[in-house]
Design a protein around this motif. Structure first.
Motif, PDB file in Angstrom:
ATOM      1  N   LEU A 589      10.229   1.260   7.992  1.00  9.05           N
ATOM      2  CA  LEU A 589       9.072   0.837   7.013  1.00  9.05           C
ATOM      3  C   LEU A 589       8.085   1.825   6.937  1.00  9.05           C
ATOM      4  CD1 LEU A 589       8.621  -2.999   8.186  1.00  9.05           C
ATOM      5  CD2 LEU A 589      10.087  -1.783   6.272  1.00  9.05           C
ATOM      6  N   GLU A 590       7.856   2.456   5.657  1.00  3.64           N
ATOM      7  CA  GLU A 590       6.818   3.315   5.427  1.00  3.64           C
ATOM      8  C   GLU A 590       5.809   2.787   4.661  1.00  3.64           C
ATOM      9  OE1 GLU A 590       8.380   7.535   4.547  1.00  3.64           O
ATOM     10  OE2 GLU A 590      10.416   6.270   4.391  1.00  3.64           O
ATOM     11  N   VAL A 591       4.386   2.803   4.774  1.00  2.00           N
ATOM     12  CA  VAL A 591       3.458   2.087   4.122  1.00  2.00           C
ATOM     13  C   VAL A 591       2.641   3.264   3.425  1.00  2.00           C
ATOM     14  CG1 VAL A 591       1.380   0.770   4.223  1.00  2.00           C
ATOM     15  CG2 VAL A 591       3.613   0.146   5.343  1.00  2.00           C
ATOM     16  N   ARG A 592       2.068   2.911   2.310  1.00  2.00           N
ATOM     17  CA  ARG A 592       1.159   3.929   1.490  1.00  2.00           C
ATOM     18  C   ARG A 592       0.216   2.819   0.884  1.00  2.00           C
ATOM     19  NH1 ARG A 592       3.527   8.878  -0.676  1.00  2.00           N
ATOM     20  NH2 ARG A 592       3.623   9.041   1.582  1.00  2.00           N
ATOM     21  N   THR A 593      -0.940   2.728   1.008  1.00  2.00           N
ATOM     22  CA  THR A 593      -2.174   1.831   0.517  1.00  2.00           C
ATOM     23  C   THR A 593      -2.899   2.816  -0.397  1.00  2.00           C
ATOM     24  OG1 THR A 593      -2.057   0.488   2.541  1.00  2.00           O
ATOM     25  CG2 THR A 593      -3.858   0.225   1.062  1.00  2.00           C
ATOM     26  N   SER A 594      -3.382   2.075  -1.328  1.00  2.00           N
ATOM     27  CA  SER A 594      -4.356   2.997  -2.437  1.00  2.00           C
ATOM     28  C   SER A 594      -5.066   2.091  -3.191  1.00  2.00           C
ATOM     29  CB  SER A 594      -3.331   3.720  -3.397  1.00  2.00           C
ATOM     30  OG  SER A 594      -4.303   4.495  -4.240  1.00  2.00           O
ATOM     31  N   VAL A 609      -3.559  -1.672  -3.938  1.00  2.00           N
ATOM     32  CA  VAL A 609      -1.963  -1.751  -3.828  1.00  2.00           C
ATOM     33  C   VAL A 609      -1.216  -1.153  -2.663  1.00  2.00           C
ATOM     34  CG1 VAL A 609       0.083  -1.230  -5.057  1.00  2.00           C
ATOM     35  CG2 VAL A 609      -1.959  -1.735  -6.325  1.00  2.00           C
ATOM     36  N   VAL A 610      -0.490  -2.188  -1.844  1.00  2.00           N
ATOM     37  CA  VAL A 610       0.236  -1.744  -0.772  1.00  2.00           C
ATOM     38  C   VAL A 610       1.592  -1.495  -0.864  1.00  2.00           C
ATOM     39  CG1 VAL A 610       0.615  -2.287   1.696  1.00  2.00           C
ATOM     40  CG2 VAL A 610      -1.386  -3.032   0.608  1.00  2.00           C
ATOM     41  N   LYS A 611       1.987  -0.342  -0.995  1.00  2.00           N
ATOM     42  CA  LYS A 611       3.593   0.043  -1.326  1.00  2.00           C
ATOM     43  C   LYS A 611       4.316   0.151   0.218  1.00  2.00           C
ATOM     44  CE  LYS A 611       2.792   2.793  -5.526  1.00  2.00           C
ATOM     45  NZ  LYS A 611       3.415   2.011  -6.149  1.00  2.00           N
ATOM     46  N   ILE A 612       5.180  -0.589   0.217  1.00  2.00           N
ATOM     47  CA  ILE A 612       6.379  -0.612   1.569  1.00  2.00           C
ATOM     48  C   ILE A 612       7.542  -0.143   1.218  1.00  2.00           C
ATOM     49  CG2 ILE A 612       6.989  -2.040   3.406  1.00  2.00           C
ATOM     50  CD1 ILE A 612       4.576  -3.670   2.964  1.00  2.00           C
ATOM     51  N   ASN A 651      16.306   0.137   0.922  1.00  2.00           N
ATOM     52  CA  ASN A 651      16.180   1.189   0.217  1.00  2.00           C
ATOM     53  C   ASN A 651      15.350   1.132  -1.321  1.00  2.00           C
ATOM     54  OD1 ASN A 651      17.778   2.937   2.077  1.00  2.00           O
ATOM     55  ND2 ASN A 651      19.513   1.790   1.159  1.00  2.00           N
ATOM     56  N   GLN A 652      14.436  -0.063  -1.244  1.00  2.00           N
ATOM     57  CA  GLN A 652      13.366  -0.139  -2.399  1.00  2.00           C
ATOM     58  C   GLN A 652      12.039  -0.207  -1.830  1.00  2.00           C
ATOM     59  OE1 GLN A 652      14.415  -3.581  -4.653  1.00  2.00           O
ATOM     60  NE2 GLN A 652      16.687  -3.037  -4.829  1.00  2.00           N
ATOM     61  N   THR A 653      11.198   0.280  -2.775  1.00  2.00           N
ATOM     62  CA  THR A 653       9.774   0.007  -2.598  1.00  2.00           C
ATOM     63  C   THR A 653       9.220  -1.364  -2.985  1.00  2.00           C
ATOM     64  OG1 THR A 653       9.606   2.154  -2.733  1.00  2.00           O
ATOM     65  CG2 THR A 653       7.587   1.181  -2.856  1.00  2.00           C
ATOM     66  N   THR A 654       8.400  -1.852  -2.420  1.00  4.21           N
ATOM     67  CA  THR A 654       7.867  -3.345  -2.670  1.00  4.21           C
ATOM     68  C   THR A 654       6.407  -3.008  -2.902  1.00  4.21           C
ATOM     69  OG1 THR A 654       9.709  -4.488  -1.588  1.00  4.21           O
ATOM     70  CG2 THR A 654       7.496  -5.587  -2.053  1.00  4.21           C
ATOM     71  N   ASP A 655       5.777  -3.524  -3.856  1.00  5.75           N
ATOM     72  CA  ASP A 655       4.282  -3.616  -3.987  1.00  5.75           C
ATOM     73  C   ASP A 655       3.681  -4.765  -3.601  1.00  5.75           C
ATOM     74  OD1 ASP A 655       4.794  -0.967  -4.813  1.00  5.75           O
ATOM     75  OD2 ASP A 655       4.405  -1.046  -6.883  1.00  5.75           O
ATOM     76  N   ILE A 656       2.621  -4.679  -3.045  1.00  8.54           N
ATOM     77  CA  ILE A 656       1.788  -5.917  -2.680  1.00  8.54           C
ATOM     78  C   ILE A 656       0.582  -5.750  -3.236  1.00  8.54           C
ATOM     79  CG2 ILE A 656       0.897  -7.415  -0.656  1.00  8.54           C
ATOM     80  CD1 ILE A 656       3.541  -6.568   0.862  1.00  8.54           C
ATOM     81  N   ASP A 657      -0.064  -6.475  -3.968  1.00  5.55           N
ATOM     82  CA  ASP A 657      -1.221  -6.410  -4.710  1.00  5.55           C
ATOM     83  C   ASP A 657      -2.328  -7.352  -3.989  1.00  5.55           C
ATOM     84  OD1 ASP A 657      -0.172  -4.544  -6.738  1.00  5.55           O
ATOM     85  OD2 ASP A 657       0.228  -6.360  -7.945  1.00  5.55           O
ATOM     86  N   LEU A 658      -3.480  -6.908  -3.742  1.00  4.27           N
ATOM     87  CA  LEU A 658      -4.509  -7.500  -3.093  1.00  4.27           C
ATOM     88  C   LEU A 658      -5.746  -6.817  -3.819  1.00  4.27           C
ATOM     89  CD1 LEU A 658      -3.949  -6.702   0.699  1.00  4.27           C
ATOM     90  CD2 LEU A 658      -3.150  -8.781  -0.721  1.00  4.27           C
ATOM     91  N   ASN A 659      -6.867  -8.093  -3.812  1.00  2.00           N
ATOM     92  CA  ASN A 659      -8.229  -7.758  -4.917  1.00  2.00           C
ATOM     93  C   ASN A 659      -9.320  -8.634  -3.959  1.00  2.00           C
ATOM     94  OD1 ASN A 659      -8.340 -10.390  -6.167  1.00  2.00           O
ATOM     95  ND2 ASN A 659      -6.123  -9.654  -6.637  1.00  2.00           N
ATOM     96  N   PHE A 660     -10.371  -8.159  -4.355  1.00  2.00           N
ATOM     97  CA  PHE A 660     -11.727  -8.831  -3.846  1.00  2.00           C
ATOM     98  C   PHE A 660     -12.848  -8.267  -4.783  1.00  2.00           C
ATOM     99  CE2 PHE A 660     -11.679  -4.654  -1.833  1.00  2.00           C
ATOM    100  CZ  PHE A 660     -12.988  -4.172  -1.904  1.00  2.00           C
ATOM    101  N   MET A 661     -13.810  -9.232  -4.996  1.00  2.00           N
ATOM    102  CA  MET A 661     -14.937  -8.749  -5.799  1.00  2.00           C
ATOM    103  C   MET A 661     -15.755  -8.151  -4.962  1.00  2.00           C
ATOM    104  SD  MET A 661     -14.654  -9.617  -8.806  1.00  2.00           S
ATOM    105  CE  MET A 661     -16.362  -9.469  -9.212  1.00  2.00           C
ATOM    106  N   PRO A 662     -16.644  -7.292  -5.189  1.00  2.00           N
ATOM    107  CA  PRO A 662     -17.603  -6.371  -4.312  1.00  2.00           C
ATOM    108  C   PRO A 662     -18.748  -7.209  -4.216  1.00  2.00           C
ATOM    109  CG  PRO A 662     -17.277  -5.241  -6.448  1.00  2.00           C
ATOM    110  CD  PRO A 662     -16.321  -6.327  -6.512  1.00  2.00           C
ATOM    111  N   LEU A 663     -19.822  -7.218  -3.068  1.00  2.00           N
ATOM    112  CA  LEU A 663     -20.926  -7.885  -2.921  1.00  2.00           C
ATOM    113  C   LEU A 663     -21.966  -6.613  -3.690  1.00  2.00           C
ATOM    114  CD1 LEU A 663     -20.528  -9.265   0.451  1.00  2.00           C
ATOM    115  CD2 LEU A 663     -20.018 -10.073  -1.658  1.00  2.00           C
TER     116      LEU A 663
END
Length: 1106
Positions: A589-594, A609-612, A651-663
């Motif tokens: 499992l390789e992870v790259r967050t951006s 976006v967390v790419k796994i 053998n695939q890349t899965t994108d997990i989308d996360l978000n927040f509102m800044p203070l």
């Protein structure tokens, strides 16, 4: 048998550096402080530069080993072995070359005769003990004073009498003065003399050995030739004669090689050969001949490498080879420690490494040839460590024959040796220290790759020795290097061993980390092996123990059961989730967050976006994914627990989308990803395994972004969004975009020393009222530091302040309703002529609805202003006489004129409002009514204004000394409008008025004449006579009619005054030439078709004549 006995190594007496043995008698170190000090001066804290001697404190009942009976003939003597085991230690520890008798006796002692007789008796008794051994006897008198027998006649006679009585040579009698300050010096001198006597003993022993040569023959006494050469070499080594010792040792080695060797006597020959080789190599290093030592060792190994001996004892051959390399490595390392330089290609580490390899081969062959040995059959190895000759077998001691005397006993002895090798020898305890020594050497000489290879071999040895914990520690260090250098084949091999060690130690975290790595695509592991590792990992998540690893050292059922029970105990206990650090691994499992953007406004949503990427051959499941940032208030919003989104296809890349509102309070801060966590397994998992990546993911070892060329072609060829995606690790929270109209009104060119108004117009174009408006105006932060001290900024309330800076911060402007306008004026003063960049910042807050809550959102609107400052005018001052002639020297009381000239350099007209002169105490202005001549004068660029003051020095001024008059003050401002400078027009009347004032005390008779000019016609008196009373003025008016255009010379006015001599008037023309303008600019006549040109008239300056 002693446990420390090593039948294949060198005994301690061989490795001990030989030195002459000197015995000391008569020293009572327990009761006499003087004797203790003498003993310590000889025996303790010996520096390397002192002569190598070994001092032994002998008891009063000292006895030497008994001597064997001397042979009269060697004709029928058959030697039983090559080298006796007790001979070296006999000369090192038991037979002193010199016995020194210490006795407290002064030359002037009152009991001289009694003490002499007592000393004589002790010496005679000592001689009876050492007489048969030829050991030398010396006498040392410990005295309290310093005296030399040659200088004292009585002392010389007593010394001679004492030598005669004791039957010792005069050279063997010494005096040792006891002095705390010089005892070491006396000891060293005495030590030098004693060493010569001791060495003479060994020289005599060597001559005795050489004397036996005539009685020996090559047929029966070949062993004695070897033995005698060794003795000669050893005696010379005791004499500190290394060159001669090497010569005899080399001859001994050559004669040893001439012996006929068989499987029966080979062990004895190679043990003796190892002793002689050690002596030669060590002496070569001592003489700084490392090449000779290395050559001798290589020759030694080449000669005996093929002499393996009996097949049943092949492990003895490898044990002997291992010891040879280890011994030479020790000697080499000792030489390096003393100062011998070593290089990367030739150092002790290579010999330790080879010793370890032969030790491993020793264990391998021992397991092969000794596998059928069941148990001890007899006690044939009893006394193995106490044999009479080096290298002989304990079941046939004292027999150096080509064939075994008893075949049955020989076979039983071999089985005993096999059983001893298999059951009583711990091979790992031999191999591991050798690997450790080799690793330290390769680390010292900077050979990292060989060092890692040896560390893996050492880990395998620990694993073989059932110490998997240490093996796992070594492998963790090595695997990190293999990952960083991308040695995937080596990493695969090391990971396989690490997984076995992790299983044997029931280390859950280590097992999971290695398992995840083996399931990845980088390691060269078969698909079946990966699937089996995945099954074991799944069992662990369900709380079940994994299956044993193949090739594990737990071969017995008992060992496997113990490990399984340890796993069940570990997994059965209530344990908290374990955390596996994935940052430096190459897992499946390789992870790259951006972040999606580098900068985000506070009223916008921040997306992460967390790419796994799953490189395993099967689908994996996660129960949660979370992202941690440096601002903890966002962490609870960056969590994904939806199981449908956490299914990772192979053998695939899965994108997990996360978000927040800044203070709002985080405006201006940077949000940075500090950690990514993912929990392995599904909802049925019992054991929690949390995978943790530091930073944005696998950026430690497996990051590919640094290896990816920045070419579009590569992205097309790669076709992998995970590899080509460049992560954005942090984003900055910016203020909301302002909806505010901001305009600045100012002149971009400022004049030095003036207050330049800068008017800021603010219009509220927001959808709601704005509040807390704050304005900041000042120099830009990038401006040079020098401008901070030459720029002043203020508002109207600060114009009169004397403490102003280059910034105005926090100027409040109140609130503005929708579409409402407001203006604020700042004032900027430039003290130097240079360009300035001003930064205007308007801060305010506006009410916004973010989500379901309403907040006051801060906004910032910024603008940059550029101002170029220039000098408005230049002032030059001249001193002139009353005749308006330039003067540099004046007399005390003499009136003169100070003429300041103001040249305008401003781009806009300026008005001189007032001027004044501040003089020093020695000068004063003449007259009571002093007025500025330039007040109200307006100057344009290039024009010059002239001021004038009449000044005189007092009589008290210091003659012939330069003086500064004082200061000239000039007050000015920008002109409110622009007027045309004085000028005329062709064929247009130009009125001119001359005002003549008489400032004298008498009436002036004047004659005025207007000269004819080709450029002008004029109307008025060409000649006129005037009488001007004292203090009165007269006007003379003319109307000029210009005929030419351009800078035209005016008609010259001539003025003369009647003097006391009739018919001889005084001409005032030089004065008029200095003060009257000589030219005027005449404009060409305007064309009738050009209505934009109008006639301009003006008056010339008034002339005042005194």
């Amino acid at each position: 048998m002693a446990l420390e006995f090593d039948p294949y190594g060198l005994p301690s007496e061989v490795t001990t550096p030989p030195s002459a043995l000197v015995g000391m008698m008569g020293l009572d170190i327990n009761t006499k402080a003087t004797h203790k000090a003498v003993w310590e001066a000889f025996a303790l804290n010996r520096r390397p530069d002192r002569i190598p001697l070994h001092f032994s404190l002998l008891p009063p009942d000292f006895q030497l080993p008994p001597m064997k009976q001397k042979r009269q003939s060697y004709e029928w003597y058959i030697p039983k072995g090559i080298l006796k085991t007790n001979w070296i230690s006999k000369y090192l520890k038991h037979i002193p070359a010199l016995v020194v008798m210490f006795y407290d006796l002064d030359w002037n002692d009152n009991n001289w005769m009694d003490k002499k007789n007592d000393l004589t008796a002790k010496v005679q008794a000592l001689k009876s003990v050492v007489g048969g051994r030829n050991s030398r006897v010396a006498l040392v008198l410990v005295q309290s004073g310093i005296s030399v027998p040659g200088e004292d006649t009585g002392a010389a006679e007593k010394a001679a009498t004492l030598c005669t009585a004791c039957d010792v040579p005069a050279k063997h009698l010494f005096v040792l003065p006891h002095s705390d300050a010089h005892l070491i010096g006396y000891t060293v001198r005495l030590e030098n003399a004693l060493s010569e006597i001791a060495w003479s003993f060994y020289q005599g022993e060597a001559k005795g050995v050489q004397g036996h040569r005539d009685f020996l023959n090559k047929t029966n006494h070949t062993l004695l030739f070897v033995r005698h050469q060794f003795k000669l070499g050893f005696f010379n080594e005791l004499r500190n004669d290394a060159q001669t010792a090497i010569k005899h040792y080399a001859q001994c080695y050559r004669q040893l090689l001439e012996l006929r060797s068989t499987d029966t006597n080979l062990h004895e020959i190679r043990i003796v050969a190892s002793i002689v080789n050690y002596k030669i190599c060590r002496l070569d290093f001592t003489l700084n001949l490392p090449r000779d030592a290395i050559a001798q060792f290589r020759r030694h190994i080449d000669l005996f490498r093929q002499r393996t001996g009996p097949k049943e004892l092949i492990f003895e051959h490898y044990a002997w080879l291992s010891k040879q390399y280890q011994i030479f490595g020790d000697v080499f390392e000792e030489a390096v420690r003393i100062g011998l330089p070593a290089v990367q290609t030739q150092h002790p580490g290579f010999y330790y490494q080879q010793a370890a390899q032969y030790a491993v081969l020793r264990r391998k062959t021992a397991l092969q040839v000794c596998k059928d040995v069941s148990g001890p059959v007899s006690d044939l190895l009893e006394g193995w460590d106490k044999l009479e000759f080096y290298g002989q077998r304990p079941w046939r001691p004292g027999k150096h024959s080509l064939e075994p005397p008893e075949q049955h006993r020989e076979a039983e002895g071999i089985k005993e040796v096999q059983y001893h090798e298999l059951r009583e020898v711990n091979h790992s305890n031999t191999i591991i220290p050798l690997f450790s020594s080799a690793i330290s050497q390769f680390k010292k000489y900077r050979c990292p790759r060989i060092k890692r290879h040896l560390m893996v071999q050492m880990a395998e040895e620990y694993h073989q020795a059932h110490d998997s914990t240490k093996a796992l520690t070594l492998l963790n260090h090595v695997m990190w290097d293999y990952r960083s250098e991308k040695w995937w084949k080596l990493l695969s091999s090391a990971s396989t061993l690490a997984l076995q060690c992790a299983y044997n130690t029931a280390s859950l975290m280590e097992y999971c980390s290695v398992a995840l790595e083996m399931m990845g695509r980088k390691l060269d592991v078969t698909k079946q092996h990966k699937m089996r590792v995945h099954e074991n990992l799944t069992k662990i998540l369900k709380g079940e123990p994994p299956e044993p690893e193949s090739n594990t050292t737990c071969t017995t059922n008992r060992g496997v059961n113990e490990v399984r029970e340890a796993w069940m105990s570990l997994l059965g206990s209530h344990m908290s989730p374990i955390t596996v650090d994935m940052t430096t691994l190459v897992p499946c499992l390789e992870v790259r967050t951006s972040f999606t953007q580098h900068k985000v406004h506070v009223d916008q949503q921040v997306n992460v976006v967390v790419k796994i990427r799953n490189s395993f051959v099967s689908t994996l499941y996660l129960s949660s994914v979370s992202v941690t940032t440096n601002i903890h208030s966002y962490n609870d919003k960056l969590i994904e627990t939806n199981s449908d989104k956490l299914i990772l296809p192979p053998n695939q890349t899965t994108d997990i989308d996360l978000n927040f509102m800044p203070l709002v309070e985080d405006v201006g801060k940077k949000v940075k990803v500090t950690e990514v966590r993912a929990q392995l397994g599904g909802s049925d998992s019992v054991v929690g395994v949390v995978l943790q990546w530091a930073g944005v993911g696998n950026e430690g070892v497996t990051a590919h972004t640094a290896d990816t060329p920045a070419f579009l072609e590569f992205s097309v060829l790669c076709q992998d969004a995970y590899d080509t995606a460049i992560p954005i690790p942090e984003t900055e929270i910016l203020p909301r975009q302002p909806q505010l109209s901001l305009e600045c009104e100012y002149d971009s060119t400022a004049l030095v020393w003036e207050w330049l108004p800068v008017t800021v117009h603010i219009t509220n174009t927001e959808d709601s009222p704005i509040a807390d408006i704050s304005l900041n105006l000042g120099l830009d932060s990038s401006s040079p530091t020098s401008l901070e001290h030459t720029t002043q900024v203020c508002t109207s309330s600060g114009l009169q302040s004397d403490k102003l800076g280059s910034q105005v911060c926090g100027f409040r402007c109140g609130d503005l309703r929708i579409a409402e306008k407001s203006s604020v004026t700042f004032y900027v003063k430039s003290l130097t002529a240079s360009e300035r960049t001003l930064h205007l910042k308007v801060e305010y807050s506006v009410s916004l609805t973010l989500g379901v809550s309403s907040v006051q959102c801060p906004c910032v609107s910024e603008k940059t202003l550029h101002i170029q400052a220039r000098i408005p005018f230049q002032v030059s001052v001249e001193t002139q006489s009353l005749k308006f002639e330039k003067v540099g020297r004046v007399s005390g009381g003499e009136n003169f004129v100070v003429v300041p000239k103001i040249k305008c350099t401003s781009h806009v007209p300026i008005t001189l409002t007032h001027s004044s002169l501040s003089l020093i105490n020695e000068a004063q202005v003449v007259g009571s009514d002093v007025r500025s001549q330039v007040s109200g004068t307006e100057l344009s660029e290039g024009e010059v204004g002239v001021d004038c003051f009449c000044v005189a020095f007092s009589e008290t001024a210091t003659p012939n000394s330069p003086l500064s008059l004082g200061q000239y003050f000039l007050y000015w401002k920008r002109s409110g409008n622009c007027e045309v400078s004085p000028q005329g027009t062709v064929r247009t009347p130009l009125p001119v008025t001359y005002i003549i004032t008489n400032n004298s005390t008498t009436t002036a008779e004047l004659a005025v004449t207007m000269q004819v000019s080709d450029a002008f016609m004029f109307a008025g008196h060409k000649e006129v006579r005037l009488r001007v009373l004292s203090g009165c003025s007269e006007r003379v008016c003319y109307t000029l009619y210009p005929l030419l255009a351009g800078n035209v010379r005016l008609p010259r006015l001539s003025l003369s005054m009647e003097s006391h001599s009739p018919g001889h008037p005084t001409s005032l023309d030089p004065l008029l030439a200095r003060i009257l303008p000589s030219h005027v600019y005449i404009m060409p006549q305007a064309k009738e078709s050009d209505p934009t040109v109008s006639t301009v008239t003006n008056q010339l300056s008034t002339l005042v004549v005194s």
